[in-house]
Structures are given as structure tokens and as C-alpha cells.
Write a protein that holds these residues in place. Structure first.
Motif, PDB file in Angstrom:
ATOM      1  N   VAL A  11       0.832  -1.197   0.000  1.00  0.00           N
ATOM      2  CA  VAL A  11       0.000   0.000   0.000  1.00  0.00           C
ATOM      3  C   VAL A  11       0.864   1.242   0.000  1.00  0.00           C
ATOM      4  N   VAL A  14       1.925   1.908  -3.613  1.00  0.00           N
ATOM      5  CA  VAL A  14       0.880   2.301  -4.554  1.00  0.00           C
ATOM      6  C   VAL A  14       0.293   3.656  -4.187  1.00  0.00           C
ATOM      7  N   VAL A  15      -0.026   3.823  -2.921  1.00  0.00           N
ATOM      8  CA  VAL A  15      -0.587   5.121  -2.527  1.00  0.00           C
ATOM      9  C   VAL A  15       0.461   6.198  -2.716  1.00  0.00           C
ATOM     10  N   VAL A  17       2.751   6.331  -4.947  1.00  0.00           N
ATOM     11  CA  VAL A  17       2.789   6.684  -6.365  1.00  0.00           C
ATOM     12  C   VAL A  17       1.596   7.540  -6.725  1.00  0.00           C
ATOM     13  N   CYS A  18       0.415   7.126  -6.215  1.00  0.00           N
ATOM     14  CA  CYS A  18      -0.802   7.866  -6.541  1.00  0.00           C
ATOM     15  C   CYS A  18      -0.714   9.321  -6.086  1.00  0.00           C
ATOM     16  N   LEU A  19      -0.088   9.532  -4.958  1.00  0.00           N
ATOM     17  CA  LEU A  19      -0.206  10.833  -4.324  1.00  0.00           C
ATOM     18  C   LEU A  19       1.068  11.664  -4.405  1.00  0.00           C
ATOM     19  N   LEU A  96      -0.940   9.118   6.562  1.00  0.00           N
ATOM     20  CA  LEU A  96      -0.207   9.853   5.536  1.00  0.00           C
ATOM     21  C   LEU A  96       0.501  11.014   6.210  1.00  0.00           C
ATOM     22  N   PHE A 103      -4.023  19.546   1.971  1.00  0.00           N
ATOM     23  CA  PHE A 103      -4.106  18.197   1.408  1.00  0.00           C
ATOM     24  C   PHE A 103      -4.992  18.296   0.182  1.00  0.00           C
ATOM     25  N   ILE A 105      -6.473  16.424  -3.377  1.00  0.00           N
ATOM     26  CA  ILE A 105      -6.657  15.131  -4.008  1.00  0.00           C
ATOM     27  C   ILE A 105      -7.739  15.224  -5.082  1.00  0.00           C
ATOM     28  N   GLU A 106      -7.559  14.471  -6.133  1.00  0.00           N
ATOM     29  CA  GLU A 106      -8.578  14.396  -7.187  1.00  0.00           C
ATOM     30  C   GLU A 106      -9.790  13.651  -6.630  1.00  0.00           C
ATOM     31  N   ALA A 107     -10.940  14.309  -6.650  1.00  0.00           N
ATOM     32  CA  ALA A 107     -12.136  13.733  -6.025  1.00  0.00           C
ATOM     33  C   ALA A 107     -13.189  13.290  -7.026  1.00  0.00           C
TER      34      ALA A 107
END
Lengths: 156, 387
Positions: A11, A14-15, A17-19, A96, A103, A105-107
Motif C-alpha cells: 500500500v 501504490v498510494v 505513487v498515486c499521491l 499519511l 491536502f 486530491i482528485e475527487a
């Protein structure tokens, strides 16, 4: 498929990388210390905003993305902040960590017919609020502030 | 086909030493025993031909799930099958890859494949996939990093590619429909899915520990797992004001569920699951009727508060959201039809939500009637449940 498989940092990776685009770091493999010293009350001045981006047309459709941002006031002595993820199914123990006071993030995202984007966006943001919320606290040395109240991702 | 039915009672076996990758057969199902930790299967789970069921490590299988393995069923590591999930491999195998999330009441049938192929963000080797409340993947493929939202369906041969989510209520029966019935998976969706995996892995640990202490702890009316930073203390349900532990009850009432009456003890509630895993109390008024496979689930930071004279059809789901702003509540006289979903919403007196309808992120005035097969999001009819 089902075999025992090493999943160290699954996790985390992956997270992370995502963020990365949001400047986030993920706090270690584990969680924060179980009982850190209390640094004080929760961060104050929490506010949210939505930012929209419109992409190129694909045929008759417009692609779009909506980013949700949660910001808070500077916290005395804080070098970083931790966020806790609350889902519709429970609270993740993994935290995090980030240095910034926002913060982001794409929602929501979609491809909509002209004139339908606002409705599609509202629906997807409303659905997102039932899935995910975050709390924030300040990291002051080895101590931690109290957690803020949860704020639903996608809310205004 | 001669089918052999029995209830699986392997929960407690999963808390064993895990230093090797030797397969363990418990209750007839094959469970990978690898390094990371235990798999938990609630004792109420029904398996048909369990020898053909293969569960990975750190899998959580919730109350009243049913696994019918006419052909093999594989469930990958760190996956979860929540309350009343159906995996039915009668005419084709069912394959769930690592980190597959089957939400309450969802189903995967006959050749369904979830999280087995496709791509993950950043080129990661595996990542979650998701099937929502009372949704169905019937012989279709849901790739890694793809989602099927609530009361939606993916038909035979249809492939939902990585990075797309089927919108609530949609029925995708041809590949050509994928573009118009899906939207992109977002960063928030991915964070949500990873969080759900984390939570259910912790449930696999927590319920296994609870069972290891005493197998009776994971039966009937009983404790939540406790033992987490946000829920350090185990709680018992309260029925008509009386804290109650009854492993013999024919329903799963878990944690700090506060019920106005003791309908469960008088047999009005059977084969349903009311879970307050995280210790936050939720309140259930008097129950006039409740079908089977009903799920109530609420969380640490959400409220679930249901009024008196509730009527809940078979397979109904009542669910809280992740924040106080996502409270789920009803006044008196809520009627929830078969497989209907009330999610993160507040409804007034004498509201009826028709069978297989979804009400999400909404406030409904007293007397509102939501027709069958209707999707209501943010107080607006967003479409039909198309199947």
C-alpha cells in the motif's frame, strides 16, 4: 494468485505513487507511535475548496477533473502533518504524512456532454463524500496534536 | 451435481502459526498460510463444495456470505467478502485477485473475474478493485484498479478496464456500453479502496484473535474485535437496555449496537448482520420486520440512528458514511424494500424506499416514497437501477 506473497510496502508504494503529485509522503510501514505525547489541540482553521480542470474534448464530450483541497492554519512548532483516512468501511491505521498545510486530491472526474458537466460533477462529489473522509493532526517533534474532526472528501 | 452443504467453522483455525506457505485445510476450504497473517471466515458463512474454495492470506469473510463452488473459487490475499456476499461458481470458476473488495450484498457469478488482470497506478504489481453494495458481476471481468459502484451490474463477457468505475445502478451488458456507463477512477477512490483493504485486513487479525480466545466470541450476539487505537475496548450489544452476549442467536449482532427491543431473541431477526466493529454505538429502534441477509454497518466517526417500527426487506443495507456529515438516520416507520440501500442519508417519518433502490447522500422528507429500482444521490434522482 492465492499463494503467500511478500507484500512489503504494498500500500505504501501504490498510494505513494498515486499521491506523489500531491506532495504526499506516506508515514512508514507502520502507524504513528501508539501513545505519542500530546502537542496540543487539533489544527484550527480548516477550510475546503474545489478546483476544476477541463481537458480536451473527446468527440462531443468534455473531459474534466475536480480536485478537493483541505487546508488548515499553521501549527506552532509543526514540521509536518499527519492525515488519517476514514472510509465508509472503517478507519485505516495507516497514516499519511506531509509537510504542507493543504491536502489536495482528485475527487471526481468524468467525460460529459456539454451542459451536463455540473450535474455529473455534483453527483460524483456527493458519492465521494460517503466513501472517504480525513482527519489531520500536527507533528511537533515526537509529539502529536489532537486529531481534527473528520472532513468528508468532496465536501465544501 | 451432488452438492454437500455445511457451515464452515474454521475461524479459530486461522490464528495459527504462519511461518510457512503450507496450505491448510480447515472446514474443507483451502487457506493459504503464508507469512503475513490469518484469514478469518465468520462461522455463519455457507460453503458448497468447500474443497474447491481457495482463500488467500489476510482475507476477511463476513457474516452470511455464501460460496458455491460447483467450479473452483479463488480469493486472493488481502481480499474481503463482506456481509451476505455471494460467490457462485455453478457454471464457471470465480476468480478474485489480491485486494478484491466485495461490499455488503454483492455477488460474483459464473466466470466472474475481479482484480486478476489489468494495470495498477505507477506500474505496481497489484492494487485494489471494488464491487459495491448489492452489485453483481455476472460472468464479467473487473480489472485491477476498477470499480463497480452500488446496485450496478457487469454482464457476461464485459470487461471493465483498469481506471474506470461503473456508476451506481448501471447494467453494462456490452463492451460498447462501458464508455457511457463508467467514469474515471480518481485518486480519492484509490485512497478509499486502500483504506478499505487496511480495515478488512485488521478485521482478519482482530476477529481471528477474538476467535482464538474462544470460538464462541465470533458467534451470534457478541463482542466487536476491539484492540485498536480508535477502539481499544470491546463492546457488547444492548437489547432493550440489557447488555447481551448470546452466541446461540441466529443473527450476528456485533459490538455496541443498541436496540430498542429484543426482536432478535424472539426470532424476528434471523440471518442478518448488524455490525458496530469500531465501537461507536449505533441505535436501532423497534423492528416491525426484518428479512434475511440484512446488513447494518456503521463506523467510529459516523452515526447510525434508526427510529421505531422499521421494516427491512431481504438483503437491505443500511450504512453510515465516514464522517459526522455522513450520518445515516431515519425517523419512525422506515420501510426499506428488498435489496434497497440507505447510505449516508437522513430520512423523515414514514419513508418508503422501494426494492433495489439506492438512496445516498440525501435528505428525504417525511412521507417520501422512492419507487423501486431508483438511484437517488444528493437528493436527486440520478437514474434507474437498470437490471
Amino acid at each position: 494468485m492465492v499463494g503467500a506473497r511478500a507484500r512489503t510496502l504494498t500500500v505504501l508504494g501504490v498510494v505513494g505513487v498515486c499521491l506523489l503529485g500531491a506532495g504526499l509522503l506516506v508515514a512508514g510501514r507502520g502507524t504513528a507511535p501508539a501513545t505519542p505525547a500530546r502537542a496540543g489541540p487539533a489544527p484550527a482553521g480548516l477550510s475546503t475548496r474545489l478546483d476544476d480542470e477541463v481537458g480536451p474534448r473527446a468527440g462531443d464530450l468534455v473531459s474534466w477533473r475536480t480536485f478537493w483541497a483541505l487546508c488548515w492554519d499553521p501549527y506552532e512548532g509543526a514540521k509536518s502533518y499527519e492525515l488519517r483516512v476514514l472510509t465508509g468501511e472503517g478507519t485505516s491505521a495507516r497514516l499519511l504524512r506531509q509537510p504542507d498545510r493543504c491536502f489536495r486530491i482528485e475527487a471526481a472526474a468524468g467525460e460529459s456532454a456539454p451542459g451536463a458537466q455540473a450535474g455529473d460533477r455534483a453527483q460524483l462529489l456527493a458519492a465521494q463524500q460517503g466513501q472517504l473522509a480525513v482527519q489531520v493532526r500536527a507533528v511537533v517533534g515526537r509529539a502529536r496534536s489532537d486529531w481534527s474532526d473528520p472532513v468528508a472528501v468532496g465536501s465544501r | 451435481m451432488a452438492e454437500k452443504r455445511f457451515l464452515v467453522t474454521l475461524a479459530m483455525a486461522m490464528a495459527m502459526a504462519m511461518a510457512t506457505a503450507t496450505a491448510l485445510v480447515a472446514g474443507g476450504a483451502t487457506v493459504a498460510q503464508g507469512d503475513p497473517g490469518p484469514t478469518f471466515v465468520d462461522p455463519t458463512v455457507t460453503m458448497v463444495r468447500p474443497a474447491e474454495v481457495h482463500l488467500g492470506s489476510l482475507v476477511y469473510v463476513g457474516p452470511y456470505a455464501t460460496l458455491i463452488a460447483g467450479m473452483p473459487i479463488h480469493v486472493g490475499d488481502e481480499s474481503d467478502l463482506q456481509d451476505s456476499v455471494l460467490l457462485s461458481a455453478r457454471t464457471g470458476p470465480v476468480d478474485l485477485g489480491e485486494q478484491s473488495i466485495m461490499a455488503h450484498g454483492s455477488a460474483a457469478k459464473d466466470g466472474a473475474e475481479i482484480g486478476e488482470r489489468g494495470t495498477c497506478p505507477g506500474g505496481a504489481g497489484h492494487c485494489p478493485s471494488f464491487v459495491g453494495f448489492n452489485s453483481e458481476v455476472d460472468g464479467g471481468i473487473v480489472e485491477r484498479d476498477a470499480m463497480v459502484l452500488h446496485l450496478a451490474r457487469v454482464g457476461p463477457g464485459v470487461r471493465i478496464p483498469s481506471g474506470r468505475k461503473v456508476l451506481s445502478g448501471k447494467n453494462v451488458v456490452t463492451q460498447a456500453q462501458v464508455a457511457s456507463k463508467t467514469a474515471p477512477v480518481t485518486e480519492a477512490d484509490r485512497l478509499f479502496m486502500h483504506g478499505v483493504i487496511e480495515v478488512n485486513v485488521s478485521f482478519a487479525h482482530g476477529y481471528s484473535m477474538l476467535a482464538a480466545e474462544s470460538p464462541s466470541n465470533v458467534r451470534g450476539i457478541n463482542y466487536d474485535p476491539g484492540g485498536t487505537a480508535f477502539n481499544p475496548v470491546r463492546n457488547l450489544p444492548t437489547l432493550a437496555g440489557v447488555p447481551t452476549r448470546d452466541p446461540a442467536a441466529n443473527a450476528r449482532i456485533i459490538g455496541d449496537v443498541r436496540m430498542a427491543d429484543n426482536a432478535i431473541l424472539t426470532r424476528q431477526i434471523v440471518r442478518s448482520s448488524l455490525r458496530a466493529d469500531e465501537g461507536e454505538p449505533f441505535h436501532v429502534g423497534t423492528v416491525d420486520s426484518m428479512g434475511t441477509n440484512v446488513t447494518f454497518h456503521a463506523l467510529e466517526h459516523s452515526h447510525l440512528d434508526l427510529g421505531d417500527h422499521g421494516r427491512y426487506g431481504n438483503g437491505a443495507v443500511v450504512h453510515g458514511g465516514p464522517a459526522f456529515s455522513a450520518t445515516t438516520s431515519s425517523a419512525s416507520g422506515l420501510t426499506l424494500g428488498r435489496s434497497a440501500v440507505l447510505f449516508q442519508s437522513q430520512v423523515g417519518d414514514q419513508v418508503t424506499i422501494g426494492s433495489r433502490s439506492l438512496v445516498q447522500a440525501s435528505r428525504l422528507a417525511a412521507g417520501t416514497v422512492v419507487p423501486e429500482n431508483t438511484v437517488v444521490v444528493d437528493g436527486v434522482v440520478a437514474g434507474r437501477v437498470e437490471w
